[in-house]
Design an enzyme around this catalytic site. Structure first.
Site, PDB file in Angstrom:
ATOM      1  N   HIS A 121       0.756  -1.279   0.147  1.00 18.79           N
ATOM      2  CA  HIS A 121      -0.062  -0.174   0.051  1.00 18.79           C
ATOM      3  C   HIS A 121       0.826   1.186  -0.007  1.00 18.79           C
ATOM      4  O   HIS A 121       1.824   1.243   0.648  1.00 18.79           O
ATOM      5  CB  HIS A 121      -0.926   0.119   1.167  1.00 18.79           C
ATOM      6  CG  HIS A 121      -1.911  -1.274   1.268  1.00 18.79           C
ATOM      7  ND1 HIS A 121      -3.149  -1.140   0.385  1.00 18.79           N
ATOM      8  CD2 HIS A 121      -1.892  -2.328   1.778  1.00 18.79           C
ATOM      9  CE1 HIS A 121      -3.701  -2.167   0.595  1.00 18.79           C
ATOM     10  NE2 HIS A 121      -3.266  -3.070   1.473  1.00 18.79           N
ATOM     11  N   VAL A 154       3.253 -22.602  21.519  1.00 24.00           N
ATOM     12  CA  VAL A 154       3.535 -22.084  22.705  1.00 24.00           C
ATOM     13  C   VAL A 154       2.065 -22.025  23.657  1.00 24.00           C
ATOM     14  O   VAL A 154       1.149 -21.377  23.207  1.00 24.00           O
ATOM     15  CB  VAL A 154       4.025 -20.638  22.708  1.00 24.00           C
ATOM     16  CG1 VAL A 154       4.087 -19.880  24.223  1.00 24.00           C
ATOM     17  CG2 VAL A 154       5.099 -20.197  21.897  1.00 24.00           C
ATOM     18  N   SER A 209      -3.945  -5.150   7.796  1.00 25.10           N
ATOM     19  CA  SER A 209      -3.258  -4.337   6.653  1.00 25.10           C
ATOM     20  C   SER A 209      -3.101  -2.858   7.154  1.00 25.10           C
ATOM     21  O   SER A 209      -4.105  -2.492   8.094  1.00 25.10           O
ATOM     22  CB  SER A 209      -4.762  -4.085   5.642  1.00 25.10           C
ATOM     23  OG  SER A 209      -4.308  -3.550   4.616  1.00 25.10           O
ATOM     24  N   CYS A 264       1.017 -26.573 -15.443  1.00 26.58           N
ATOM     25  CA  CYS A 264       0.356 -25.228 -15.485  1.00 26.58           C
ATOM     26  C   CYS A 264       1.186 -24.128 -15.379  1.00 26.58           C
ATOM     27  O   CYS A 264       1.066 -23.233 -15.835  1.00 26.58           O
ATOM     28  CB  CYS A 264      -0.911 -25.322 -14.633  1.00 26.58           C
ATOM     29  SG  CYS A 264      -2.137 -26.495 -14.531  1.00 26.58           S
TER      30      CYS A 264
END
Lengths: 475, 121, 416
Positions: free
Chosen positions: A49, A172, A337, A401
């Site tokens: 971003h 943990v 984000s 592919c």
């Protein structure tokens, strides 16, 4: 006794581990999954971003702008696919213009460069497939895309090369403060550490709450995605965003560094931190919103769909640094984000905090680069032939592919922190990531993995623990 | 009198065949396109049979198993006993198409034969 | 390297094309096969039912392939195994790669495309749920079981009643797995009727028509799937969900011609079949390039693949021997009412010495109907069919003497 134990081998944990590996210190990374990059880091938009989204003055803004600025050079050092494709926030109405201007202003405050408003005509030129109504947009040429798997793997490999240890399938279960640091109780035994970096993604609140009175809460915010065939990967060139809302940046349409097209995510708060399942209504929502700005999305070309969980913290900012009432315990908490974009900066920031805390010196000649697995597909004829000559396995295509050779798969297995699972091979080479989704190559990949690691077929897994493929022999 | 409706498995056409029975005897067969259909219907209502295809283990071959079939039809209830017998067998490479793997499998009078070549490693 | 004919793919289509091209006089032929052996997917289709048309006897897949491999060997037609074709250029330069030769190029005078097809994956269906291990396409499972001797699971649910799904239901059962149910989205099975009988009914495996998978459980390995009934539009009906515990989900949800090479070469494809648009010689839009088998359109019987491939091989040979001519406007063949597509899509009348088999699929199940062929308003032929289904390929035979104009020909399914 380690100087630092990093909990979590996602992009944040690995960034911290790499930066720490440039210092004279002892570091262990513990990860509950079988490989690095198995949580939020593997299921996100892969966007770097530009940095106009975050509230000025926030940690998110600071880390995003710093991280994004460094990303290209870092990717070059780590041989990680990166492409400065730019991003566009689109408004379909004139009323949206005011919001775009606010974003522009915010971006400027955050220090984002080259940010500007573009009008309809230029929008069309940039993106011919935008809907007719698209009337203006915020263009951020500095926004980019990156391969999140390879970025995380690359940083982990550099850390390994510099002596950082990784311990997988190690969860943990408790953390206790002791006089000289902490004792971690894990599923693989006890570990002692002078300091801890909590990079446990959606679980980071639980770890934090074990050691601190100031409680944190992370909500797993699910986002579902569609991945489309490479054939339609150039449907858009930039990353196309809607105007952001409270729930996030909305459904985006973006190319990936490997040429696929990504559509998603929605945002749905949940409670299950391992609930990475897609849902009918979620996929439907993405489908409905996907066409808001981009016309004629070729949704018949979907090759897979997936869901990721954002670690959303109530205060809506990254929580980075030493916990006030738990000396030596450092949080990287609420890394949603722009967490991927911020990772390089977060790693540096945490390493600098630890450097001060522990009085660490810089390493003399740390390794700062690595070479990714050979990408035969990107080489010219002569270069390919040189590889085949060196090792004929590079001449046998396993994944048709993505055109991945046996040699590349072998390389992914026999490298620092090499792949031990089928998903590990997939994320290091892309074998099985294409349009047939491993239908053809899975048996061959299993055979190679068994042969190269000596692990019996029946014990090979997709991603560790009980995710085995084979339930015995027919006879 | 009773009617049994069958789908012929003789070929991919899959004819719907009606068998009329009276006192356990076949009165008429209709709906079949060819002679094979009639034969199929006749055995299917009295003593159904099937061809079994499977694999057996191979030692020293380029493949770990070789495909096999019963050289003819065997009684339907013999399918699983036949599979059980095949499970116990290991053949040694090379194996050639048509090689007899088991003679008279489960006393059916039918042999199991290889349907593929498996060369030595 | 130069070759008169390069055949891409050494499965049933490629093998038959090679034999036919040889028998039509070509000698400079090369087959490129990506797998470790010739025979293609037939090597893993160990069940019987192949070859009734071609050899008048019922063979297993490997035996059927074996017959053609033998013919190729007898003719000493050359082939390269484990060789992947990376590119086909506009001027028929083929770039391929293998262990021995590295990357190499061949200038081909003619090319037969025989790459086959691939299975649709879960992703293409957007089945929601987790993404654990234990979800396989039926063909992948078939390879594991029949070629590698490995069991992908013990408790199985199968989505899709195409032939591979049905065959695998029986195969897994014979190998000791419990196949709990086969679900089919459509109100009818996509597979052959005889496979419903001998693969499901024989083993009491339930077939649920108009059902689909709406959720997949299990974070690491499949732990179960939820099925639901679907309405006429294929949408799940709320309240009809049923949970099945299982460790494996097999998908048999359709096959897609593998035309990535063709697309990159710029060959025109039919949007319905996903295969190249061809004339009756099976010539594609790219000069000197022919197509056959499942790369052209998905077949249900290998016998028809072989027939079609022989035509492609022969056509390629004729092309090499005579080069191109200037043809008149071809006649278009259209899919009319009740027909999804036709192969070929047009007729070059100058080359119609022999009758042309037009293969096609219908759009839905129809009973007591007839297949009618029109050219303009003129009915060329009509044939009665007691039942037609999308799962079973249909055909009509067209002869040159039937055609008097250049108008388009339509094939329809009609009442009666």
């Amino acid at each position: 006794m380690y100087d630092v134990v990093v909990i979590g081998a996602g992009v944040t944990g690995c960034a911290c581990a790499m930066e720490l590996s440039f210092l004279n210190t002892t570091v262990l990374v513990v990860e509950k999954e079988a490989d690095v990059c198995c949580g939020t880091s593997k299921a996100n938009s892969g966007i770097v971003h530009a940095g106009y989204d975050a509230r000025p003055g926030s940690m998110k803004a600071k880390m995003n702008v710093e991280g994004s600025a460094e990303m290209e050079a870092l990717c070059a050092r780590l041989d990680v696919p990166y492409k400065a494709n730019g991003s566009l926030v689109i408004s379909n109405t004139e009323e949206g213009r005011a919001k775009l201007l606010r974003l522009l202003e915010q971006g400027k405050q955050n220090g984002v460069k080259e940010l500007r408003i573009v009008e309809k005509e230029e929008l069309r030129k940039l993106e011919p497939h935008l809907v007719e109504e698209a009337c203006c947009g915020l263009y951020a040429p500095t926004a980019a895309i990156v391969c999140p798997f390879e970025l995380t793997i690359g940083m982990a490999e550099v850390a390994t090369l510099n002596g950082v240890e990784f311990q997988f399938e190690t969860k943990v279960e408790a953390i206790k403060p002791v006089e000289d640091g902490y004792v971690l109780t894990t599923t693989s035994g006890e570990v002692r550490a002078k300091t801890i970096i909590n990079a446990a993604g959606v679980y980071a609140d639980e770890l934090h709450n074990w050691v601190s009175k100031k409680k944190r809460r992370i909500t797993p915010r699910k986002g579902e995605y569609y991945l489309l065939d490479k054939e339609v990967g150039n449907h858009v060139a930039c990353t196309i965003f809607s105007l952001p809302t409270k729930a996030g940046k909305g459904v985006l349409v973006a190319p990936t560094t490997h040429g696929n097209l990504l559509v998603g995510p929605n945002a749905e708060d949940g409670t299950d931190k391992s609930g990475t399942n897609t849902s009918r209504h979620g996929l439907q929502e993405v489908l409905e919103k996907s066409g808001r700005h981009v016309a004629n999305l070729p949704m018949r070309q979907v090759i897979t769909s997936f869901a990721g969980l954002r670690a959303h913290e109530e205060e809506d900012d990254f929580v980075l640094g030493e916990v006030e009432d738990a000396p030596g315990f450092f949080d990287c908490l609420g890394i949603e984000s722009p967490g991927l974009s911020s990772a390089p900066a977060i790693g540096k920031y945490l390493a600098s905090l630890l450097k001060n805390k522990l009085g660490l010196a810089k390493k003399e000649h740390p390794i700062r680069q690595r070479k990714a697995v050979t990408r035969m597909k990107d080489l010219d004829l002569a270069q390919r032939n040189a590889w085949v000559e060196k090792n004929p396995a590079y001449g046998t295509i396993v994944c048709r592919c993505e055109e991945i050779s046996e040699g590349e798969i072998m390389e992914a297995i026999h490298r620092p922190l090499g792949a031990t699972t089928v998903d590990g091979i997939k994320r290091r080479t892309r074998a099985g990531m294409g349009r047939c989704q491993a239908g053809f190559c899975l048996p061959k990949t299993l055979e190679i993995l068994a042969r190269e690691t000596g692990i019996p077929m029946e014990q090979l897994t997709k991603n560790g623990r009980t995710s085995s493929y084979i339930k015995g022999k027919t006879k | 009198m009773s009617e049994k409706v069958l789908t012929c498995i003789g070929c991919p056409l899959g004819c719907t065949i009606t068998v009329t029975m009276h006192d356990g005897k076949i009165e008429s067969i209709s709906g079949n396109t060819c002679k094979r259909g009639e034969v199929y219907a006749r055995t299917e209502v009295t003593a159904p049979v099937r061809t079994v295809t499977s694999t057996v283990k191979v030692a020293g071959g380029i493949l770990p198993v070789v495909s096999v079939k019963t050289a003819g039809d065997i009684p339907k209830e013999g399918i699983f006993p036949c599979m059980e017998e095949l499970r116990k067998i290991t053949v040694t490479a090379p194996v050639n198409t048509g090689d007899v793997i088991v003679e008279n499998v489960c006393d059916t009078g039918v042999s199991v034969i290889a349907t593929k070549n498996v060369e030595e490693t | 390297m130069k070759k008169e004919l390069v055949i891409i793919g050494g499965g049933p289509a490629g093998l038959a094309a090679a034999v036919a091209a040889y028998d039509a006089g070509l000698r400079d032929i090369l087959i490129l096969e990506r797998d470790e052996r010739l025979g293609g997917i037939l090597n893993q289709c160990i069940h019987n039912g192949f070859g009734l048309h071609t050899f008048r006897e019922e063979l297993t897949g490997p035996e059927y392939a074996g017959r053609f491999i033998k013919q190729v060997e007898e003719r000493k037609i050359s082939y390269k195994l484990q060789t992947m074709v990376l590119e086909l250029s506009h001027d028929r330069i083929i770039t391929a790669m293998n262990r021995e030769d590295g990357v190499f190029q061949i200038e081909a005078e003619s090319v037969v495309l025989a790459m086959g097809c691939r299975e649709r994956s879960r992703g293409a269906l957007n089945i929601p749920g987790y993404r654990p291990a234990g979800i396989y396409s039926a063909g992948t499972a078939q390879r594991l079981v029949n070629m590698e001797g490995l069991m992908p699971g013990k408790e199985v649910v199968i989505l899709g009643s195409g032939d591979i799904g049905l065959i695998m239901a029986r195969r897994m059962t014979l190998e000791g797995a419990k196949v709990k149910v086969v679900a089919e989205l459509m109100p009818y099975s996509g597979g052959l009727k005889r496979n419903i009988v001998q693969c499901l009914q024989d083993y009491d495996i339930p077939l649920k028509l108009s059902h689909t998978v709406v959720d997949i459980q299990g974070k690491e390995r499949v732990e179960g799937v939820t099925l639901a009934k679907v309405d006429e539009k294929g949408k799940p009906v709320p309240g009809t969900e049923e949970f099945y515990t299982c460790d494996t989900l097999l998908l048999s949800v359709g096959l897609l011609p593998e035309n990535e090479l063709s697309k990159k070469a710029g060959i025109k494809l039919n949007a319905v079949t996903g295969g190249p648009i061809v004339d009756q010689r099976l010539a594609t839009s790219m000069e000197g390039v022919f197509a056959c088998g499942n790369v052209l359109h998905v077949h249900d019987l290998v016998d028809f693949v072989s027939q079609e491939a022989m035509l492609a091989g022969k056509s390629a040979a004729m092309y090499v021997q005579m080069q191109t001519k200037d043809y008149d406007q071809p006649i278009a063949l259209l899919a009319g009412e009740g027909v999804r597509y036709t192969v070929p899509a047009y007729l070059v009348t100058e080359e119609m010495e022999e009758p042309v088999t037009v293969r096609f699929r219908v759009t839905g199940i129809k009973k007591n109907c007839k297949i009618v062929v029109y050219q303009g308003d003129v009915q060329l032929l009509s044939k009665k069919r007691p039942v037609v289904a999308p799962g079973e390929m249909e055909s009509v035979l067209l002869k040159k003497e039937m055609l008097h104009t250049k108008e388009a020909i339509r094939i329809c399914v009609e009442e009666g």
